[in-house]
Enzyme design. Structure first.
Site, PDB file in Angstrom:
ATOM      1  N   PHE A   1       8.134   2.112 -15.307  1.00 55.06           N
ATOM      2  CA  PHE A   1       8.422   2.367 -13.786  1.00 55.06           C
ATOM      3  C   PHE A   1       9.574   1.339 -13.323  1.00 55.06           C
ATOM      4  O   PHE A   1       9.843   0.207 -13.736  1.00 55.06           O
ATOM      5  CB  PHE A   1       7.236   2.083 -13.230  1.00 55.06           C
ATOM      6  CG  PHE A   1       7.161   2.339 -11.728  1.00 55.06           C
ATOM      7  CD1 PHE A   1       7.570   3.607 -11.366  1.00 55.06           C
ATOM      8  CD2 PHE A   1       7.015   1.263 -10.658  1.00 55.06           C
ATOM      9  CE1 PHE A   1       7.595   4.021  -9.632  1.00 55.06           C
ATOM     10  CE2 PHE A   1       7.022   1.741  -9.275  1.00 55.06           C
ATOM     11  CZ  PHE A   1       7.286   2.930  -9.056  1.00 55.06           C
TER      12      PHE A   1
ATOM     13  N   ASP B   1       4.403  -7.528 -17.623  1.00 56.25           N
ATOM     14  CA  ASP B   1       4.231  -6.438 -16.431  1.00 56.25           C
ATOM     15  C   ASP B   1       3.152  -5.608 -16.828  1.00 56.25           C
ATOM     16  O   ASP B   1       2.850  -4.833 -17.659  1.00 56.25           O
ATOM     17  CB  ASP B   1       5.354  -5.556 -16.137  1.00 56.25           C
ATOM     18  CG  ASP B   1       5.154  -4.521 -15.231  1.00 56.25           C
ATOM     19  OD1 ASP B   1       3.826  -4.132 -14.778  1.00 56.25           O
ATOM     20  OD2 ASP B   1       6.117  -3.634 -14.760  1.00 56.25           O
TER      21      ASP B   1
ATOM     22  N   HIS C   1      -0.167  -1.817 -16.168  1.00 56.07           N
ATOM     23  CA  HIS C   1      -1.243  -0.538 -16.920  1.00 56.07           C
ATOM     24  C   HIS C   1      -2.115  -1.151 -17.661  1.00 56.07           C
ATOM     25  O   HIS C   1      -2.885  -0.481 -18.385  1.00 56.07           O
ATOM     26  CB  HIS C   1      -0.051   0.155 -17.908  1.00 56.07           C
ATOM     27  CG  HIS C   1       0.865   0.955 -17.262  1.00 56.07           C
ATOM     28  ND1 HIS C   1       1.699   1.835 -18.186  1.00 56.07           N
ATOM     29  CD2 HIS C   1       1.066   1.192 -15.865  1.00 56.07           C
ATOM     30  CE1 HIS C   1       2.873   2.069 -17.223  1.00 56.07           C
ATOM     31  NE2 HIS C   1       2.371   1.935 -15.998  1.00 56.07           N
TER      32      HIS C   1
ATOM     33  N   GLN D   1      -2.482  -0.059  -7.000  1.00 58.15           N
ATOM     34  CA  GLN D   1      -2.003   0.755  -6.374  1.00 58.15           C
ATOM     35  C   GLN D   1      -2.984   2.146  -6.979  1.00 58.15           C
ATOM     36  O   GLN D   1      -3.836   2.024  -7.776  1.00 58.15           O
ATOM     37  CB  GLN D   1      -0.463   1.316  -6.956  1.00 58.15           C
ATOM     38  CG  GLN D   1      -0.096   2.590  -6.606  1.00 58.15           C
ATOM     39  CD  GLN D   1      -0.131   3.917  -7.354  1.00 58.15           C
ATOM     40  OE1 GLN D   1      -0.372   3.561  -8.539  1.00 58.15           O
ATOM     41  NE2 GLN D   1      -0.139   4.876  -7.055  1.00 58.15           N
TER      42      GLN D   1
ATOM     43  N   LYS E   1      -3.935   3.421 -10.347  1.00 60.50           N
ATOM     44  CA  LYS E   1      -4.207   2.124 -11.393  1.00 60.50           C
ATOM     45  C   LYS E   1      -5.653   2.267 -11.753  1.00 60.50           C
ATOM     46  O   LYS E   1      -6.507   2.870 -10.976  1.00 60.50           O
ATOM     47  CB  LYS E   1      -3.640   0.962 -10.987  1.00 60.50           C
ATOM     48  CG  LYS E   1      -2.109   0.845 -10.799  1.00 60.50           C
ATOM     49  CD  LYS E   1      -1.161   1.174 -12.061  1.00 60.50           C
ATOM     50  CE  LYS E   1       0.154   1.685 -11.837  1.00 60.50           C
ATOM     51  NZ  LYS E   1       1.116   0.953 -11.163  1.00 60.50           N
TER      52      LYS E   1
ATOM     53  N   ARG F   1       5.437 -21.737   2.166  1.00 66.53           N
ATOM     54  CA  ARG F   1       4.450 -22.955   2.522  1.00 66.53           C
ATOM     55  C   ARG F   1       3.929 -23.546   1.234  1.00 66.53           C
ATOM     56  O   ARG F   1       3.830 -22.837   0.067  1.00 66.53           O
ATOM     57  CB  ARG F   1       3.214 -22.350   3.137  1.00 66.53           C
ATOM     58  CG  ARG F   1       3.675 -21.847   4.448  1.00 66.53           C
ATOM     59  CD  ARG F   1       2.224 -21.464   5.117  1.00 66.53           C
ATOM     60  NE  ARG F   1       2.540 -20.901   6.708  1.00 66.53           N
ATOM     61  CZ  ARG F   1       2.730 -19.717   7.160  1.00 66.53           C
ATOM     62  NH1 ARG F   1       2.565 -18.590   6.381  1.00 66.53           N
ATOM     63  NH2 ARG F   1       2.961 -19.285   8.358  1.00 66.53           N
TER      64      ARG F   1
ATOM     65  N   TYR G   1       3.426 -24.759   9.720  1.00 67.86           N
ATOM     66  CA  TYR G   1       4.788 -24.536   9.969  1.00 67.86           C
ATOM     67  C   TYR G   1       6.022 -25.445   9.247  1.00 67.86           C
ATOM     68  O   TYR G   1       6.815 -25.624   9.652  1.00 67.86           O
ATOM     69  CB  TYR G   1       5.227 -24.575  11.464  1.00 67.86           C
ATOM     70  CG  TYR G   1       4.327 -23.418  12.378  1.00 67.86           C
ATOM     71  CD1 TYR G   1       4.788 -22.116  11.707  1.00 67.86           C
ATOM     72  CD2 TYR G   1       3.752 -23.681  13.512  1.00 67.86           C
ATOM     73  CE1 TYR G   1       4.300 -20.818  12.539  1.00 67.86           C
ATOM     74  CE2 TYR G   1       3.129 -22.491  14.128  1.00 67.86           C
ATOM     75  CZ  TYR G   1       3.528 -21.106  13.555  1.00 67.86           C
ATOM     76  OH  TYR G   1       2.899 -19.954  14.168  1.00 67.86           O
TER      77      TYR G   1
ATOM     78  N   ARG H   1       1.475 -11.754   1.302  1.00 62.47           N
ATOM     79  CA  ARG H   1      -0.199 -11.934   1.292  1.00 62.47           C
ATOM     80  C   ARG H   1      -0.917 -10.643   1.273  1.00 62.47           C
ATOM     81  O   ARG H   1      -0.650  -9.358   2.033  1.00 62.47           O
ATOM     82  CB  ARG H   1      -0.448 -12.818   2.269  1.00 62.47           C
ATOM     83  CG  ARG H   1       0.093 -14.233   2.379  1.00 62.47           C
ATOM     84  CD  ARG H   1      -0.456 -14.889   3.479  1.00 62.47           C
ATOM     85  NE  ARG H   1      -0.385 -14.148   4.841  1.00 62.47           N
ATOM     86  CZ  ARG H   1       0.874 -14.566   5.532  1.00 62.47           C
ATOM     87  NH1 ARG H   1       1.663 -15.456   5.238  1.00 62.47           N
ATOM     88  NH2 ARG H   1       0.654 -13.941   6.810  1.00 62.47           N
TER      89      ARG H   1
HETATM   90  C1  LIG Z   1       2.704   0.557 -10.757  1.00 65.86           C
HETATM   91  C2  LIG Z   1       3.591  -0.156 -11.372  1.00 65.86           C
HETATM   92  C3  LIG Z   1       4.318  -1.041 -11.109  1.00 65.86           C
HETATM   93  C4  LIG Z   1       4.437  -1.438  -9.400  1.00 65.86           C
HETATM   94  O1  LIG Z   1       2.940  -1.443  -8.908  1.00 65.86           O
HETATM   95  P1  LIG Z   1       3.115  -0.981  -7.344  1.00 65.86           P
HETATM   96  O2  LIG Z   1       1.685  -1.702  -7.119  1.00 65.86           O
HETATM   97  O3  LIG Z   1       3.232   0.433  -7.434  1.00 65.86           O
HETATM   98  O4  LIG Z   1       4.061  -1.656  -6.615  1.00 65.86           O
HETATM   99  C5  LIG Z   1       5.098  -1.947 -11.845  1.00 65.86           C
HETATM  100  N1  LIG Z   1       5.134  -1.701 -12.996  1.00 65.86           N
HETATM  101  C6  LIG Z   1       4.567  -0.575 -13.902  1.00 65.86           C
HETATM  102  C7  LIG Z   1       4.700  -0.739 -15.068  1.00 65.86           C
HETATM  103  C8  LIG Z   1       3.728   0.153 -13.008  1.00 65.86           C
HETATM  104  O5  LIG Z   1       2.950   1.254 -13.565  1.00 65.86           O
END
Ligand SMILES: *Cc1c(COP(=O)(O)O)cnc(C)c1O
Length: 408
Positions: free
Chosen positions: A96, A167, A170, A193, A196, A225, A232, A242
């Site tokens: 992605f 990353d 998945h 998301q 997922k 922070r 602050y 967040r």
């Molecule tokens: C979904 C996804 C992201 C990004 O996640 P979001 O929560 O949609 O920003 C990053 N890398 C991969 C491989 C993804 O499938």
């Protein structure tokens, strides 16, 4: 069963697959609890903090930092590594866009490298060959939940003194040699998301075992922070990434189902590997023997077009969907995106780096192209079905294999 459903025949699939997303009383009660507590913000509530702890524990990681989404998780991780303009980040070409765009947001060049032909995850040899004096990190993507070769990538990263990030958007619950992926390098990122395997609509988390990395990532995600310091006082570059208490509460509930659902998807995935291997021209994404569990954001297989009357991947997908099997398109290779083709990516790079010719963008990337043109992704909710469901998936594919000529 001979006539394809797309041609008006009866679909191979008769009963519906489980729906996604799933929820029950747990999410309902958790949301009401946040509502009535009045603590809707993580700094006042305890849900998001509890979720971070629980998700990190489940993934055998020391630290978890919940953030707004999976894209931001990568951005925060790169900022925590102090990646800046002039730097390069090695990224697989089949992923992605977020994996690469996060590097651009840091002002760094994502150096795209091809993936392996058998599992469509980053090719460690090509990743090593792409390292130069500007390289600061390699990002491994566990495509579809299938772990990339962490051992090879880690030894390359260590040898060259650069960071390995995962990353794992998945790969919730996926395992490499019995260890959950996500904190096997310096840090790992996840997405929550809607598509997922755990979701609060949006959301993300960063995992790490490294105390220094965690401190920086936590600071970056909260406006620079530092925990325990005055509200602050701001020590580092940062922004507001967040996660809200609503999402933390929903994710705590979602996490209670993750292990069982991951086990089910993994079991069904191995059954599909067995069933689909018997169909001429289909090759399931290769799961390394060291990958002890695949969380299966999707079930991915390669098809050899000549065994399917040379139909295109969209034709194949449409026929499979008509049979009642949910699919999602694979990722277009990043180098083909307008972002890279038009040069728009250079707007995020600094002068000298922006002025360069990035010849690697004109490489053929044969395996990423095959990932896009010749793989089918069955949506994860289908893998939450039972053994009969998997046999019906195989039957649908057998039917397409026998009747593909009708589609041309
Ligand atoms: C979904 C996804 C992201 C990004 O996640 P979001 O929560 O949609 O920003 C990053 N890398 C991969 C491989 C993804 O499938």
């Amino acid at each position: 069963m001979s006539k394809l459903a797309i041609q008006g025949g009866a679909p191979a699939k008769t009963k519906a697959f489980p729906a996604w997303p799933q929820h029950d009383e747990l999410e309902r009660r958790a949301l009401l609890e946040v509502l009535e507590s009045g603590n809707w913000w993580r700094s006042e509530g305890d849900k998001t903090a509890a979720f971070e702890r629980a998700f990190a524990d489940y993934h055998q990681a020391n630290h978890g930092i919940a953030v707004t989404n999976g894209t931001h998780a990568i951005e925060v991780a790169l900022a925590a590594l102090d990646i800046r303009p002039g730097d390069e980040v090695i990224v697989p070409n089949a992923t992605f866009v977020a994996t690469a765009s996060a590097a651009l947001f840091a002002g760094a060049l994502p150096r795209l490298v091809d993936v392996r032909a058998d599992n469509f995850c980053i090719d460690p040899e090509l990743a090593e060959a792409a390292i130069n004096e500007r390289s600061k990190a390699i990002i491994a993507v566990h495509l579809g939940g299938c772990p990339a070769d962490i051992d090879a990538l880690k030894s390359i990263a260590n040898k060259h003194g650069i960071a390995l990030l995962e990353d794992a958007a998945h790969a919730h619950g996926s395992e490499w040699r019995g260890r959950k992926v996500g904190a096997l390098g310096r840090g790992g990122t996840f997405s929550f998301q809607a598509s997922k395997t755990m979701t609060a609509g949006e959301g993300g988390i960063i995992l790490s075992d490294d105390d220094g990395f965690e401190r920086m990532a936590r600071s970056v995600h909260d406006c620079g922070r530092l925990p325990g310091e005055w509200f602050y006082s701001h020590y580092h570059y940062g922004s507001n990434y967040r996660l809200s208490e609503w999402q933390g509460a929903v994710l705590l509930a979602q996490l209670t189902r993750l292990d069982e659902q991951t086990a089910r998807r993994n079991t069904n995935g191995r059954l599909l590997d067995h069933l689909l291997s018997q169909i001429a021209g289909i090759k399931p994404q290769r799961l390394d023997s060291r990958a002890t569990r695949n969380g299966h954001y999707a079930y991915i297989f390669h098809f050899e077009p000549r065994h399917f009357a040379d139909i295109t991947r969209p034709q194949f997908e449409a026929a499979l969907q008509a049979e009642g099997i949910p699919t999602q398109p694979p990722y277009p290779p990043l180098h083909q995106l307008d972002l890279f083709q038009s040069g728009a990516y250079k707007h995020r790079l600094s002068g000298a780096q922006a002025a360069e010719d990035h010849a690697f963008l004109r490489a053929p990337f044969p395996n990423s192209v095959r990932e896009f043109e010749e793989t089918i992704w069955i949506t994860q909710r289908a893998l939450l079905g039972d053994e009969q469901d998997m046999r019906e998936v195989a039957a649908a594919l057998q039917k397409i294999s026998e009747n593909a000529a009708e589609l041309t």
